[in-house]
Scaffold this motif. Sequence first.
Motif, PDB file in Angstrom:
ATOM      1  N   LYS A 248       1.366  -1.319  -0.228  1.00  0.00           N
ATOM      2  CA  LYS A 248      -0.615  -0.082   0.102  1.00  0.00           C
ATOM      3  C   LYS A 248       0.779   1.117  -0.016  1.00  0.00           C
ATOM      4  CE  LYS A 248      -1.240  -0.093   5.081  1.00  0.00           C
ATOM      5  NZ  LYS A 248      -0.320   0.945   5.658  1.00  0.00           N
ATOM      6  N   GLN A 250       3.176   1.928  -2.227  1.00  0.00           N
ATOM      7  CA  GLN A 250       3.015   2.976  -3.422  1.00  0.00           C
ATOM      8  C   GLN A 250       1.578   4.136  -4.114  1.00  0.00           C
ATOM      9  OE1 GLN A 250       5.375   2.280  -6.460  1.00  0.00           O
ATOM     10  NE2 GLN A 250       6.570   1.568  -4.499  1.00  0.00           N
ATOM     11  N   LEU A 267       0.271   5.537 -14.447  1.00  0.00           N
ATOM     12  CA  LEU A 267       1.367   5.545 -13.868  1.00  0.00           C
ATOM     13  C   LEU A 267       1.870   4.980 -13.394  1.00  0.00           C
ATOM     14  CD1 LEU A 267       0.868   9.920 -13.905  1.00  0.00           C
ATOM     15  CD2 LEU A 267       1.989   7.988 -15.965  1.00  0.00           C
ATOM     16  N   VAL A 268       1.451   4.382 -12.259  1.00  0.00           N
ATOM     17  CA  VAL A 268       1.935   4.163 -10.879  1.00  0.00           C
ATOM     18  C   VAL A 268       2.079   2.375 -10.794  1.00  0.00           C
ATOM     19  CG1 VAL A 268       2.846   4.313  -8.172  1.00  0.00           C
ATOM     20  CG2 VAL A 268       2.468   6.048 -10.142  1.00  0.00           C
ATOM     21  N   PRO A 271       1.600  -0.517 -14.469  1.00  0.00           N
ATOM     22  CA  PRO A 271       2.887  -0.405 -14.653  1.00  0.00           C
ATOM     23  C   PRO A 271       3.276  -1.648 -14.219  1.00  0.00           C
ATOM     24  CG  PRO A 271       3.107   1.777 -15.026  1.00  0.00           C
ATOM     25  CD  PRO A 271       1.631   1.434 -14.156  1.00  0.00           C
ATOM     26  N   GLN A 272       3.760  -1.519 -12.874  1.00  0.00           N
ATOM     27  CA  GLN A 272       3.979  -2.096 -12.308  1.00  0.00           C
ATOM     28  C   GLN A 272       3.641  -4.031 -12.032  1.00  0.00           C
ATOM     29  OE1 GLN A 272       6.289  -0.795  -8.097  1.00  0.00           O
ATOM     30  NE2 GLN A 272       5.296   0.835  -8.593  1.00  0.00           N
ATOM     31  N   ALA A 354      16.382  -2.601 -15.747  1.00  0.00           N
ATOM     32  CA  ALA A 354      15.742  -1.586 -15.860  1.00  0.00           C
ATOM     33  C   ALA A 354      15.760  -1.107 -14.374  1.00  0.00           C
ATOM     34  CB  ALA A 354      14.543  -0.952 -16.199  1.00  0.00           C
ATOM     35  N   HIS A 355      15.226  -2.810 -13.645  1.00  0.00           N
ATOM     36  CA  HIS A 355      15.244  -2.210 -12.282  1.00  0.00           C
ATOM     37  C   HIS A 355      16.061  -2.417 -11.353  1.00  0.00           C
ATOM     38  CE1 HIS A 355      10.473  -2.190 -13.181  1.00  0.00           C
ATOM     39  NE2 HIS A 355      10.873  -1.828 -13.644  1.00  0.00           N
TER      40      HIS A 355
ATOM     41  N   ASN B 101       9.238   4.515  -0.624  1.00  0.00           N
ATOM     42  CA  ASN B 101       8.059   4.156  -0.761  1.00  0.00           C
ATOM     43  C   ASN B 101       8.689   5.467  -2.618  1.00  0.00           C
ATOM     44  OD1 ASN B 101       6.577   3.647   0.297  1.00  0.00           O
ATOM     45  ND2 ASN B 101       5.158   4.367   1.457  1.00  0.00           N
ATOM     46  N   LEU B 102       9.731   5.464  -2.712  1.00  0.00           N
ATOM     47  CA  LEU B 102       9.830   5.485  -4.499  1.00  0.00           C
ATOM     48  C   LEU B 102       9.063   4.507  -5.610  1.00  0.00           C
ATOM     49  CD1 LEU B 102      13.651   6.170  -3.629  1.00  0.00           C
ATOM     50  CD2 LEU B 102      11.783   8.375  -4.482  1.00  0.00           C
ATOM     51  N   PHE B 103       9.502   5.031  -6.642  1.00  0.00           N
ATOM     52  CA  PHE B 103       8.436   4.351  -7.372  1.00  0.00           C
ATOM     53  C   PHE B 103       9.654   3.525  -8.383  1.00  0.00           C
ATOM     54  CE2 PHE B 103       5.280   8.243  -7.592  1.00  0.00           C
ATOM     55  CZ  PHE B 103       4.599   7.328  -6.755  1.00  0.00           C
ATOM     56  N   PRO B 104       9.587   2.296  -8.362  1.00  0.00           N
ATOM     57  CA  PRO B 104      10.857   1.418  -8.167  1.00  0.00           C
ATOM     58  C   PRO B 104      10.484   1.310  -9.869  1.00  0.00           C
ATOM     59  CG  PRO B 104       8.931  -0.280  -7.175  1.00  0.00           C
ATOM     60  CD  PRO B 104       8.122   1.288  -6.989  1.00  0.00           C
ATOM     61  N   HIS B 105       9.844   1.276 -10.458  1.00  0.00           N
ATOM     62  CA  HIS B 105      10.007   1.498 -12.281  1.00  0.00           C
ATOM     63  C   HIS B 105      10.282   2.770 -12.174  1.00  0.00           C
ATOM     64  CE1 HIS B 105       5.965   3.126 -10.856  1.00  0.00           C
ATOM     65  NE2 HIS B 105       5.766   3.266 -12.210  1.00  0.00           N
ATOM     66  N   LEU B 106      10.378   3.890 -12.144  1.00  0.00           N
ATOM     67  CA  LEU B 106      11.139   4.999 -12.791  1.00  0.00           C
ATOM     68  C   LEU B 106      12.547   5.370 -11.783  1.00  0.00           C
ATOM     69  CD1 LEU B 106       7.578   7.044 -11.920  1.00  0.00           C
ATOM     70  CD2 LEU B 106       8.728   5.853 -14.339  1.00  0.00           C
ATOM     71  N   LEU B 114       7.195  13.440 -11.714  1.00  0.00           N
ATOM     72  CA  LEU B 114       6.387  12.506 -11.865  1.00  0.00           C
ATOM     73  C   LEU B 114       5.009  13.601 -11.810  1.00  0.00           C
ATOM     74  CD1 LEU B 114       4.940  10.092 -13.315  1.00  0.00           C
ATOM     75  CD2 LEU B 114       4.319   9.383 -10.543  1.00  0.00           C
ATOM     76  N   TYR B 147      17.643   4.165 -11.365  1.00  0.00           N
ATOM     77  CA  TYR B 147      16.095   3.237 -10.755  1.00  0.00           C
ATOM     78  C   TYR B 147      16.441   3.123  -8.902  1.00  0.00           C
ATOM     79  CZ  TYR B 147      14.915   2.442 -15.114  1.00  0.00           C
ATOM     80  OH  TYR B 147      14.764   2.595 -16.314  1.00  0.00           O
ATOM     81  N   GLY B 149      16.180   1.201  -6.483  1.00  0.00           N
ATOM     82  CA  GLY B 149      16.349  -0.755  -6.382  1.00  0.00           C
ATOM     83  C   GLY B 149      18.124   0.234  -6.029  1.00  0.00           C
ATOM     84  N   GLN B 150      18.468   0.462  -6.570  1.00  0.00           N
ATOM     85  CA  GLN B 150      20.666   0.743  -7.119  1.00  0.00           C
ATOM     86  C   GLN B 150      20.733   1.369  -5.804  1.00  0.00           C
ATOM     87  OE1 GLN B 150      19.677   1.985 -10.925  1.00  0.00           O
ATOM     88  NE2 GLN B 150      21.307   0.470 -12.313  1.00  0.00           N
TER      89      GLN B 150
END
Lengths: 356, 255
Positions: A248, A250, A267-268, A271-272, A354-355, B101-106, B114, B147, B149-150
């Motif tokens: 939660k 996110q 957007l958040v 995608p995940q 990418a992650h 709570n950062l967005f891991p896919h960005l 954003l 990202y 995670g890094q």
Amino acid sequence: MLSSGALAWAQANLFSSIGSSFVTIGCIAFVAYFLPQVVAWATTHAVWSASDGAFCRQRQDGACWAFVIAKWDYLRFGSYPVAERWRVDLVEAVGALLVAWLLWTNAPRRALGALLFFVAYPILALILLHGSSVLGLPVVDTLLWGGIFVSLLTAVVGIVFSLPLGVLLALGRRSPLSVVRMASVVFIEFVRGVPFITVLFMANNLLPLFLPEAWTPDRLLRPLAGIVIFSAAYMAEEVRGGLQSLGKGQYEASMALGLNYPRLMALVILPQALTLVIPGIVNNFIGLFMDTTLVSVVGVTDFLEAMNNAMKDPVWAGPTIMVTGYVFAGIFYFCFCYGMARYSAHVERILAKAHK
Amino acid sequence: MTSISLADADRGAAAIRFTGVHKWYGSFHVLRNIDLTVGRGERIVVCGPSGSGKSTLIRCVNRLEKHQRGSIVVDGVELTDDITRIDEVRREVGMVFQSFNLFPHLTILENCALAPIWVRKMRKDDAEALATKLLARVKILDQAHKYPGQLSGGQQQRAAIARALCMTPKIMLFDEPTSSLDPEMVKEVLDTMSALAQEGMTMIVVTHEMGFARQVADRVVFMDMGEIVEVNEPLAFFDHPQHARTKLFLSQILR
């Protein structure tokens, strides 16, 4: 001479114990015995050219590829009029081009490609395949459509519509609005609870009853609706799995930044969530592609049905025809499904990188 | 007492005003009769034992939690079920979480740009320029294209602070921002927060870092069992706690 690395590998993986040595030798013997026979059946013993089934009847230890070659046009187009088949070719060529554009992850201007594929292409395909008196293209009734192009059409329509519908159903199932939630749950559980053939028959026979006669959907459109509905229910559950695996935090971080619900989702969260469930989604796509063969029960001539029809031709009757036909159909379906599986693995690798 | 006159009065003076706020989780009474006014530019540190309701208190400010009785007025806007008002408040209130709570896919830069792009409707270039400026301010500009995670925990938390600041908020909420960090990374985050306080940001910080409270806070709020037990200036709070519960808590946390 084998390099020491290969020898060491073989010793470690194939001959590490007496038991595994036996298994290794057994497997090699099995392959050595059967593989040459299969290859010979498919190549050297096969009949590659013949004008009818007479030669194939003499060569019973080989495939009758001549049959597939002779029936190739029928397998591709069904009863689509010969003079108009260029229209199908054109639609397939443009479709292949656009799909390649979209699937190539580094392609330039993919947004434009997506726009063309999802907006312009369906209109083009509809006009070309169905015909338009304004443009001087004779109308071809869907009754005559058949073969590979109908299978591909069914699969593409199913894939393109079932994923977004599935996402909406998954969001609906988690909605705080109880009416939306209940409607989604009923839809998903009902569709999942009955066999696909039932959904097809319902789409075929019930849909016309509910709609005014003038709106009666085309006989090809009805099974298409059926396949989208069926696949969307399964897709919804895959996507819901992805949504539930996100913490939660996110949601809270997005809300704290002032993102409203549609943006937060687009957007958040999605995608995940969708990235997490790519294997499941592709699994559904593959299942959907296989399920397209069932549209024949409501009278649509897909590729497999066209193959069945072709095998009934007395000119080609013979003991090897059925095996040849089904092996060919198997190879056809395998190529597409394996392609989808490999592509999804490729996308997962890119996203994982990418992650990191 | 009407909420309208209160809101008008608040526009000049208070950033946040809690009046008689109660909240229950089921039958558990998590906030009891909270009265608290936070002035503009004021730095408040909230402390107390776990389960005392301090996180819930600040999560009510941007309506991540909903209070059931009383009123909360943030920057002149009273929080009700009206979603447009909630969005209005959330645009002006930044929040930093214990778990980042950062967005891991960005990427870090995309994380920061954003909300300015989609909520403030900034152009992408402008949003990225702003994000770059703020990442430089929290000293992780070199991580902008990585990202989450890094990054190390401390870097992630500083990125989260930059992300919140990109909305140019009037108020910042910090919910135990250093509690999930390795000890050697706590200082870099606290330094970032101190710098922010120096610039006059209105801040409410839930934390156990008493050194930070002593140096940065204008007032320290002590909560226990869902109520505010004691509010005082840091020196008085630490050196002359008034209540037995405050004394007990301080004796447990400061050794």
